[in-house]
Design a protein around this motif. Structure first.
Motif, PDB file in Angstrom:
ATOM      1  N   ARG A 181       0.834  -1.210   0.000  1.00 44.19           N
ATOM      2  CA  ARG A 181       0.000   0.000   0.000  1.00 44.19           C
ATOM      3  C   ARG A 181       0.859   1.247   0.000  1.00 44.19           C
ATOM      4  O   ARG A 181       0.533   2.245  -0.649  1.00 44.19           O
ATOM      5  CB  ARG A 181      -0.941  -0.005   1.205  1.00 44.19           C
ATOM      6  CG  ARG A 181      -2.263  -0.709   0.960  1.00 44.19           C
ATOM      7  CD  ARG A 181      -2.084  -2.158   0.609  1.00 44.19           C
ATOM      8  NE  ARG A 181      -3.354  -2.857   0.349  1.00 44.19           N
ATOM      9  CZ  ARG A 181      -3.416  -4.176   0.232  1.00 44.19           C
ATOM     10  NH1 ARG A 181      -2.341  -4.924   0.362  1.00 44.19           N
ATOM     11  NH2 ARG A 181      -4.581  -4.749  -0.037  1.00 44.19           N
ATOM     12  N   MET A 182       1.957   1.233   0.734  1.00 43.35           N
ATOM     13  CA  MET A 182       2.845   2.401   0.699  1.00 43.35           C
ATOM     14  C   MET A 182       3.458   2.568  -0.681  1.00 43.35           C
ATOM     15  O   MET A 182       3.703   3.687  -1.132  1.00 43.35           O
ATOM     16  CB  MET A 182       3.920   2.284   1.769  1.00 43.35           C
ATOM     17  CG  MET A 182       3.399   2.495   3.185  1.00 43.35           C
ATOM     18  SD  MET A 182       4.725   2.681   4.389  1.00 43.35           S
ATOM     19  CE  MET A 182       3.765   2.767   5.915  1.00 43.35           C
ATOM     20  N   ALA A 183       3.719   1.443  -1.351  1.00 38.64           N
ATOM     21  CA  ALA A 183       4.252   1.534  -2.712  1.00 38.64           C
ATOM     22  C   ALA A 183       3.242   2.175  -3.644  1.00 38.64           C
ATOM     23  O   ALA A 183       3.610   2.935  -4.541  1.00 38.64           O
ATOM     24  CB  ALA A 183       4.623   0.145  -3.224  1.00 38.64           C
ATOM     25  N   HIS A 186       3.136   5.874  -2.566  1.00 34.93           N
ATOM     26  CA  HIS A 186       4.466   6.462  -2.729  1.00 34.93           C
ATOM     27  C   HIS A 186       4.848   6.563  -4.194  1.00 34.93           C
ATOM     28  O   HIS A 186       5.698   7.374  -4.570  1.00 34.93           O
ATOM     29  CB  HIS A 186       5.495   5.627  -1.965  1.00 34.93           C
ATOM     30  CG  HIS A 186       6.816   6.308  -1.796  1.00 34.93           C
ATOM     31  ND1 HIS A 186       7.953   5.894  -2.448  1.00 34.93           N
ATOM     32  CD2 HIS A 186       7.186   7.392  -1.076  1.00 34.93           C
ATOM     33  CE1 HIS A 186       8.968   6.680  -2.119  1.00 34.93           C
ATOM     34  NE2 HIS A 186       8.527   7.600  -1.299  1.00 34.93           N
ATOM     35  N   ALA A 187       4.206   5.727  -5.015  1.00 35.33           N
ATOM     36  CA  ALA A 187       4.434   5.832  -6.454  1.00 35.33           C
ATOM     37  C   ALA A 187       3.940   7.162  -6.991  1.00 35.33           C
ATOM     38  O   ALA A 187       4.234   7.525  -8.127  1.00 35.33           O
ATOM     39  CB  ALA A 187       3.744   4.696  -7.186  1.00 35.33           C
ATOM     40  N   TYR A 333      10.299   6.675 -15.073  1.00 31.90           N
ATOM     41  CA  TYR A 333       9.463   6.708 -13.880  1.00 31.90           C
ATOM     42  C   TYR A 333       8.344   5.669 -13.945  1.00 31.90           C
ATOM     43  O   TYR A 333       7.941   5.118 -12.914  1.00 31.90           O
ATOM     44  CB  TYR A 333       8.892   8.114 -13.683  1.00 31.90           C
ATOM     45  CG  TYR A 333       9.927   9.088 -13.200  1.00 31.90           C
ATOM     46  CD1 TYR A 333      10.345   9.070 -11.876  1.00 31.90           C
ATOM     47  CD2 TYR A 333      10.512  10.007 -14.065  1.00 31.90           C
ATOM     48  CE1 TYR A 333      11.311   9.954 -11.418  1.00 31.90           C
ATOM     49  CE2 TYR A 333      11.479  10.889 -13.620  1.00 31.90           C
ATOM     50  CZ  TYR A 333      11.881  10.861 -12.298  1.00 31.90           C
ATOM     51  OH  TYR A 333      12.845  11.722 -11.852  1.00 31.90           O
ATOM     52  N   ALA A 334       7.834   5.389 -15.125  1.00 33.03           N
ATOM     53  CA  ALA A 334       6.822   4.341 -15.271  1.00 33.03           C
ATOM     54  C   ALA A 334       7.410   2.979 -14.922  1.00 33.03           C
ATOM     55  O   ALA A 334       6.776   2.159 -14.231  1.00 33.03           O
ATOM     56  CB  ALA A 334       6.267   4.338 -16.699  1.00 33.03           C
ATOM     57  N   ILE A 335       8.618   2.740 -15.377  1.00 29.46           N
ATOM     58  CA  ILE A 335       9.306   1.483 -15.050  1.00 29.46           C
ATOM     59  C   ILE A 335       9.570   1.407 -13.543  1.00 29.46           C
ATOM     60  O   ILE A 335       9.378   0.361 -12.910  1.00 29.46           O
ATOM     61  CB  ILE A 335      10.621   1.373 -15.845  1.00 29.46           C
ATOM     62  CG1 ILE A 335      10.312   1.227 -17.340  1.00 29.46           C
ATOM     63  CG2 ILE A 335      11.469   0.201 -15.356  1.00 29.46           C
ATOM     64  CD1 ILE A 335      11.531   1.355 -18.238  1.00 29.46           C
ATOM     65  N   ALA A 336       9.999   2.516 -12.961  1.00 31.36           N
ATOM     66  CA  ALA A 336      10.257   2.550 -11.522  1.00 31.36           C
ATOM     67  C   ALA A 336       9.003   2.231 -10.723  1.00 31.36           C
ATOM     68  O   ALA A 336       9.060   1.523  -9.706  1.00 31.36           O
ATOM     69  CB  ALA A 336      10.805   3.922 -11.117  1.00 31.36           C
ATOM     70  N   TYR A 337       7.860   2.745 -11.170  1.00 32.38           N
ATOM     71  CA  TYR A 337       6.594   2.499 -10.480  1.00 32.38           C
ATOM     72  C   TYR A 337       6.260   1.008 -10.473  1.00 32.38           C
ATOM     73  O   TYR A 337       5.930   0.426  -9.439  1.00 32.38           O
ATOM     74  CB  TYR A 337       5.487   3.298 -11.163  1.00 32.38           C
ATOM     75  CG  TYR A 337       4.104   3.021 -10.627  1.00 32.38           C
ATOM     76  CD1 TYR A 337       3.866   3.001  -9.256  1.00 32.38           C
ATOM     77  CD2 TYR A 337       3.042   2.792 -11.486  1.00 32.38           C
ATOM     78  CE1 TYR A 337       2.587   2.750  -8.764  1.00 32.38           C
ATOM     79  CE2 TYR A 337       1.763   2.542 -11.003  1.00 32.38           C
ATOM     80  CZ  TYR A 337       1.543   2.524  -9.646  1.00 32.38           C
ATOM     81  OH  TYR A 337       0.296   2.274  -9.152  1.00 32.38           O
ATOM     82  N   THR A 389      14.841   3.779 -10.652  1.00 30.17           N
ATOM     83  CA  THR A 389      14.126   2.601 -10.143  1.00 30.17           C
ATOM     84  C   THR A 389      14.657   2.162  -8.787  1.00 30.17           C
ATOM     85  O   THR A 389      13.886   1.916  -7.848  1.00 30.17           O
ATOM     86  CB  THR A 389      14.235   1.441 -11.146  1.00 30.17           C
ATOM     87  OG1 THR A 389      13.646   1.833 -12.388  1.00 30.17           O
ATOM     88  CG2 THR A 389      13.530   0.202 -10.613  1.00 30.17           C
ATOM     89  N   GLY A 390      15.952   2.056  -8.658  1.00 29.82           N
ATOM     90  CA  GLY A 390      16.538   1.563  -7.410  1.00 29.82           C
ATOM     91  C   GLY A 390      16.316   2.479  -6.230  1.00 29.82           C
ATOM     92  O   GLY A 390      15.948   2.022  -5.136  1.00 29.82           O
ATOM     93  N   THR A 391      16.481   3.775  -6.420  1.00 31.31           N
ATOM     94  CA  THR A 391      16.350   4.698  -5.289  1.00 31.31           C
ATOM     95  C   THR A 391      14.900   4.856  -4.851  1.00 31.31           C
ATOM     96  O   THR A 391      14.618   4.936  -3.654  1.00 31.31           O
ATOM     97  CB  THR A 391      16.935   6.078  -5.643  1.00 31.31           C
ATOM     98  OG1 THR A 391      16.338   6.568  -6.857  1.00 31.31           O
ATOM     99  CG2 THR A 391      18.439   6.003  -5.829  1.00 31.31           C
ATOM    100  N   TYR A 392      13.982   4.879  -5.802  1.00 33.01           N
ATOM    101  CA  TYR A 392      12.578   5.011  -5.427  1.00 33.01           C
ATOM    102  C   TYR A 392      12.070   3.747  -4.744  1.00 33.01           C
ATOM    103  O   TYR A 392      11.312   3.817  -3.773  1.00 33.01           O
ATOM    104  CB  TYR A 392      11.718   5.356  -6.643  1.00 33.01           C
ATOM    105  CG  TYR A 392      11.691   6.833  -6.938  1.00 33.01           C
ATOM    106  CD1 TYR A 392      10.796   7.666  -6.302  1.00 33.01           C
ATOM    107  CD2 TYR A 392      12.582   7.404  -7.835  1.00 33.01           C
ATOM    108  CE1 TYR A 392      10.772   9.024  -6.554  1.00 33.01           C
ATOM    109  CE2 TYR A 392      12.575   8.759  -8.097  1.00 33.01           C
ATOM    110  CZ  TYR A 392      11.670   9.565  -7.450  1.00 33.01           C
ATOM    111  OH  TYR A 392      11.665  10.923  -7.695  1.00 33.01           O
TER     112      TYR A 392
END
Length: 495
Positions: A181-183, A186-187, A333-337, A389-392
């Protein structure tokens, strides 16, 4: 359900001073739950999660998206001429960026502690209205002084929001549900970067001179108005705390309280005063370890305030025009999400946090290394994807980890979240100095700062894991538990 819950039924005395209780004991204290069967409890549990997922999560995600959009909008406005129109030097510009975090730091702890004494469905939309009003005032700026003052006020108003929704999420969802849920919300900070690019492409390139205003002025007006609309909706959609949310039935309110109590080991609110919570958080070594981890991860993310406007990343080495510059920010950012949500689900399912953070951070370090080592467009874009991706992903999992390790009492948890988030923002005071235009085309000084943040985050993760293992061993000894006894293992620190 009972067998799985029983594993979470004990809580370590060190952080609460309260006696532990079994799920059966917890269930018996609720008049409408005590006679329900396991099947009825499971059905009610699923109903509560469904209500929260469809009512609370969408509005929180939108609110957080707008808060991050507000934070990064100045970089896109800079590309549209904000700095030149206000005749600001790089020094004044960096001062405005840093001053936002001065206000943010000042408002963190008192703001989130204040929230524990109020209804979050009133407090969170209220602070959102405040920063949205300040955002709409930004088109009236005429010089650098106005820019610095506006950013300070926005930072001060926004300060309690991030720790506030972290606290709220962990007060409704259990430790298996909370990471995912935080992901989701947070996304919002990744989606905001995508949305910012599209808004910039649509507004900043087409609205210059409309009604005598610069395009960057329209950018703040439109964004501020949208933020106010979402804040008004939040007054009606957000829940309060589990015990006093009006849109739940009495039975559902009892179940909401039961779920979190079981996840926390059966610990009731033990601390009364505000200072009790702050003192308890300050005495807990976990607070300072998570402060260090959060600081390291924010430092590793120092690129995000400068990505749209730093010519290294896009304009010069990628060779894109202005419109494409705005749009090319979206895919990383889409990939990171997507990856962040997947890692969060895995972390909650396996109840493991350390290596779910360390592995993505290692890939972020690789990405930063590519950005400072080569001018090849493909390699740099791939490095950018790894870095983001890694930091987020790491920062999202750190938030759920700290609220799982210190789940209660609420005021202590609130203080921990606020202290860690406030200290982490100190990074924004000095990170602008690592990205001067004189560092083109590699920005190796900024890349070195990112690599430091990645390394420091890995070290702190290992220290948190070491402490959790030591404390779990003490709990095993106290309960007489071992792999050979066959006894049910109680509540333990997640690492």
């Amino acid at each position: 359900m009972a067998a799985e819950i029983e594993k979470q039924s004990h809580v370590h005395q060190e952080y609460t001073g309260s006696e532990t209780r079994t799920p059966v004991q917890i269930q018996s204290q609720f008049a409408l739950l005590r006679d329900l069967s396991d099947d009825q409890m499971q059905a009610l549990d699923k109903r509560i999660v469904k209500i929260l997922d469809w009512r609370m999560m969408p509005i929180i995600t939108l609110m957080f998206l707008m808060s991050y959009l507000d934070r990064i909008n100045v970089s896109n406005a800079r590309l549209a001429g904000l700095q030149d129109d206000l005749h600001m030097s790089d020094t004044i510009w960096n001062a405005g960026i840093s001053t936002f975090y001065v206000g943010y730091l000042i408002g963190q702890l008192p703001g989130v502690i204040w929230m524990t004494k109020m209804k979050p469905n009133l407090f969170l939309p209220g602070v959102m209205l405040a920063w949205s009003a300040a955002t709409i005032c930004m088109p009236a700026m005429t010089n650098g002084t106005g820019f610095v003052l506006c950013r300070f006020v926005i930072g001060l108003c926004e300060a309690p929001f991030f720790p506030g929704i972290t606290l709220m999420t962990s007060s409704w969802y259990n430790k298996r549900e909370s990471p995912t849920r935080m992901a989701v919300w947070h996304a919002g900070n990744t989606v905001s970067n995508i949305l910012s690019g599209f808004l910039a492409a649509g507004i900043l390139t087409n609205m210059e001179g409309v009604h005598g205003l610069h395009s960057w002025q329209w950018f703040f007006i439109i964004e501020g108005a949208a933020s106010i609309a979402i804040a008004v909706a939040a007054f009606f959609l957000l829940p309060s705390w589990p015990h006093d949310t009006r849109f739940l039935t009495e039975e559902e309110r009892e179940m909401a309280q039961y779920r979190v109590l079981v996840s926390n080991g059966g610990v009731e609110e033990a601390l009364g005063g505000t200072w009790d919570g702050i003192k308890e958080a300050a005495k807990d070594p976990f607070t300072w370890l998570f402060c260090g981890m959060h600081f390291a991860l924010v430092t590793a993310q120092s690129f995000k305030d400068f990505l749209p406007s730093v010519s290294l990343f896009i304009m010069e080495t990628f060779g894109f025009d202005t419109l494409t510059t705005y749009l090319v920010q979206a895919p990383p950012y889409a990939i990171a999400y997507a990856i962040s949500c997947g890692l969060a689900y895995s972390s909650g399912y396996f109840q493991e946090s350390c290596f779910h953070i360390i592995v993505p951070i290692i890939f972020s370090a690789l990405g930063a290394s590519l950005l400072i080592a080569t001018l090849n467009v493909g390699a740099r874009y791939f490095g950018l994807i790894l870095l983001i991706t890694g930091t987020y992903s790491g920062l999202n999992l750190q938030l759920s980890w700290e609220t799982t390790v210190v789940p209660h009492p609420r005021k202590k948890k609130a203080a921990l979240i606020a202290i860690a988030n406030a200290i982490s923002q100190v990074s924004h005071w000095f990170s602008p100095q690592f990205f001067p235009t004189s560092q083109e085309p590699f920005y190796r000084l900024g890349g070195g700062l990112i690599l430091f943040g990645c390394l420091f985050a890995v070290i702190i993760c290992l220290l948190v894991t070491w402490r959790a293992k030591v404390l779990n061993k003490k709990l095993d000894e106290a309960e007489g538990w071992s792999e050979h006894t066959g006894n049910e293992r109680g509540w333990r620190y997640v690492y």
